[in-house]
Design an enzyme around this catalytic site. Structure first.
Site: not given
Ligand code: FAD
Length: 284
Positions: A11, A42, A102-103, A118, A143, A159, A170, A206
């Site tokens: 990454e 990212t 989602r972010g 997401a 999370h 998802k 993560q 870091q």
């Molecule tokens: P989701 O999958 O939407 O989950 C977020 C929360 O909502 C979780 O608690 C989940 O349990 C809950 N949830 C999900 N779906 C539902 C549903 N249908 N109903 C109710 N609750 C639900 N961030 C950036 O800004 N830029 C990046 O480039 C970036 N890269 C990343 C790379 C990796 C490998 C990882 C692990 C994270 C990265 N992130 C990045 C951080 C990420 O955007 C955050 O952790 C964010 O808070 C959650 O994103 P997600 O896509 O996992 O969310």
């Protein structure tokens, strides 16, 4: 059980556009020798324009270095139109793999309403650009927004069912929590490959940054001892941090992990050192 040779991937993050891409491009050229399975890029979810940053770098990785690439796409502060524009920009440069996110949601910034989770983004990409491969993020230690790991894994299943071909984790420092998470995913019917995110610790800042931003991550005693003992000895901290990451990777590959995704922090020396110590384990 996934029994093929595992993959090694990296990454990187795009620099602030004001800084320019010269340095990161040099770093990426150095990483090219290591023939990673893919390099993921990212994306900022509120600060920078994704086309000017992530898409530009993904274009360079795919078309100049000829390495498969995944563009991260956090959508909570994007509209459907903005996502469509980004997908079109990726399409134009031939990048068809997206880490659909989602972010993070910031307390002082109201999300746009189009993508709450997401999963909403994944469904939208499936509908608008079905030729894209979609990867999802996952959290071996849960999370931070989730009340418990079970509901987090149930949401992860939704998802994956929406259309993820694989998952990137993560970062974690405790392999046991990863194995436990993998087992729970299997029980929940999640069968896609899960790539383990490993971050070698290289300096004190870091670590401090990590502790501020990654609330849920368990730091094993062995890891804390390194931080305590070498807090004021940067060279030893770096050496011990690399050794710790290599130890984690050796353990993961012996347990048939699908792949290791290295959080390189844009440091090609780290990628080279990890590669030198572990490359015989990975799929060539
Ligand atoms: P989701 O999958 O939407 O989950 C977020 C929360 O909502 C979780 O608690 C989940 O349990 C809950 N949830 C999900 N779906 C539902 C549903 N249908 N109903 C109710 N609750 C639900 N961030 C950036 O800004 N830029 C990046 O480039 C970036 N890269 C990343 C790379 C990796 C490998 C990882 C692990 C994270 C990265 N992130 C990045 C951080 C990420 O955007 C955050 O952790 C964010 O808070 C959650 O994103 P997600 O896509 O996992 O969310």
């Amino acid at each position: 059980m996934f029994i093929q040779s595992p993959s090694l991937s990296f990454e990187v993050f795009p620099p602030n556009p004001a800084v320019g891409n010269e340095k990161i491009m040099a770093v990426l050229k150095e990483m090219q020798d290591l023939a990673p399975h893919f390099i993921s890029v990212t994306a900022s979810n509120n600060k920078f324009n994704i086309e000017e940053t992530t898409v530009r770098l993904a274009d360079f990785i795919r078309n100049d270095l000829h390495i498969p690439t995944i563009a991260h796409l956090p959508a909570v502060y994007l509209t459907k139109e903005m996502v469509s524009d980004t997908l079109e920009a990726l399409d134009r440069v031939g990048v068809h793999k997206v880490l659909a996110l989602r972010g993070d949601i910031f307390p002082n910034m109201e999300p746009k309403k189009d993508f709450t989770y997401a999963t909403d983004l994944i469904e939208y990409i499936k509908e608008q650009a079905p030729h894209f491969e979609i990867i999802g993020a996952c959290y071996p230690e849960g999370h931070p927004d989730s009340p418990n790991q079970i509901s987090d894994i149930q949401n992860l299943k939704k998802k994956v069912d929406a259309g993820c071909s694989s998952l990137l984790t993560q970062l974690f420092f405790d392999n046991e929590s990863f194995y436990d998470f993998q087992d729970k995913c299997v029980l929940a019917g999640i069968e896609v490959p899960i790539y383990a995110g490993i971050m070698p610790i290289l300096n004190r800042n870091q670590v401090l940054r990590l502790l501020r931003t990654c609330e849920n991550i368990y730091l094993p005693r062995k890891f804390c001892s390194i931080l305590d003992k070498y807090e004021h000895d940067p060279e030893s901290l770096r050496a011990a941090g690399l050794a710790y990451a290599i130890d984690q990777i050796v353990d993961l590959v012996t347990q048939d992990v699908a792949g290791v995704h290295l959080y390189t922090m844009n440091n090609s020396d780290t990628a080279h050192r990890i590669y030198q110590a572990t490359h015989t384990f990975f799929d060539k």
